[in-house]
Write an enzyme that holds these catalytic residues in place. Sequence first.
Site, short mmCIF file in Angstrom:
data_model
loop_
_atom_site.label_atom_id
_atom_site.label_comp_id
_atom_site.label_asym_id
_atom_site.label_seq_id
_atom_site.Cartn_x
_atom_site.Cartn_y
_atom_site.Cartn_z
N HIS A 149 -7.73 -5.11 -1.23
CA HIS A 149 -6.93 -4.59 -0.39
C HIS A 149 -6.96 -5.23 0.70
O HIS A 149 -7.48 -5.28 1.87
CB HIS A 149 -7.26 -2.78 -0.41
N ASP B 133 -9.73 -3.26 -5.69
CA ASP B 133 -9.03 -2.23 -4.74
C ASP B 133 -8.58 -1.28 -5.52
O ASP B 133 -8.25 -1.95 -6.75
CB ASP B 133 -8.00 -3.34 -4.46
N SER C 161 1.04 -1.23 0.30
CA SER C 161 -0.19 -0.45 0.28
C SER C 161 0.81 0.83 0.28
O SER C 161 1.90 1.37 -0.98
CB SER C 161 -0.28 0.15 1.47
#
Length: 415
Positions: free
Chosen positions: A385, A355, A201
Amino acid sequence: MEVEGTLSQALGMLAFHFSVSVVLLLLGWTFYYDFTRTRIPTGITQGAKLRLMNLAMSLVLRLALILEKLGICHKYVVWRQIMNGIPLGRDPDLTIQEMLFDAVPVRVYGPRRAAGAEPRRGLVWVHGGMGLFGSPRAYERFCRFIARESDTVVVCIRYPLAPEHPYPAQQLSCYAAVSHFLKNAGGYGVNPQRIVLGGDSSGAAIVAAISQQLVMRTDLPRARSHVLLYPFLQALDFNLPSYQQNHSVPILFKKRVIRLGMLYLTGRNVNVNEITGNAHVPQELRAKYRKWISAELIPEEFRVLAHEPFVPAPFSEDLYQACQRAFEPTFSPLLAEDAVIQHFPETLLLTCEYDIFRDDGLLYKKRLEENGVPVTWHHLKDGFHGICLLTDLGALEFPSTRKGMKSIIQFLQQF
């Protein structure tokens, strides 16, 4: 005395009923909001479990907000503690140490080794969390799993968090820690030619950002490869197909990530509604970077579902001034020049279908390949995610959690 006792009892009952009412109201609002504002795609395996996890997370977020309003503690304190989870006990297969790398705290996970064994592979992990959350403790299961399964020395950086430590303190700390490890790897039982840099991320964004500086250093060994999981890589276009398709899919919602991302970048709240319409981007920047960031560059198979032509909101000069640093390649690594990217090492890139950052990863894959960087791409078709962070959490794991982790282990074992 009897009257006072009766009054005290009545007040106690009143407080109890009031507390129950508040809890029921909170639960009711959480259920209503979740079922009306979030979407669990049918393509996600065990979608009901994701729904329950999101309900629990939403409840915690609302409780944290109440505590903040009451002046008890900041909501981020609660969020961070929940993300940290319950501390794990000792692992007989690993040595786990707290250290300082150039004054930056790190946690080092080392597989137990026989005397005289060859230096091992090393992995430096930069955790996600929008620069606001996360820690080695939050990533404890994840790091232990990789260290055990791949026989790798794993270093997880405890970088300072915003808003207490304004951006770019996070990148500066990670750059210092990585530089120290590259320079002194032998002292930690690691072969300096076998060091991998990884992150998930926003942590993946930090890896890509500090690598822009590292590839220019001639006094340090080069990183052997990168491992980037569902990376955030640009803040110019929040209306790529994946943002449109997955804006309300847990666990990362479009408006929430923009709100938290701008807090991380600027240290204050900005107008989220205008940014969702890309009102912070002047026309000249849109035109300049269309060659790298555009829905037309996304493979057709990822554009066909629920993607509509997007008309940007009217440009806001004030918003642009507030968000200027978002256009630096250290915050939006997709904006790095070809002359920099072509020096990047072989990369494992993992993306998830459900995501909002999916298309960031697809665009980055395209840029790496066009610049001659070998890419190993894994796409989790039922993934969302943060799915790999559920590693070793028993019933909370999803089938694709282990698929994603297996791809990391197999990639590392090449080096």
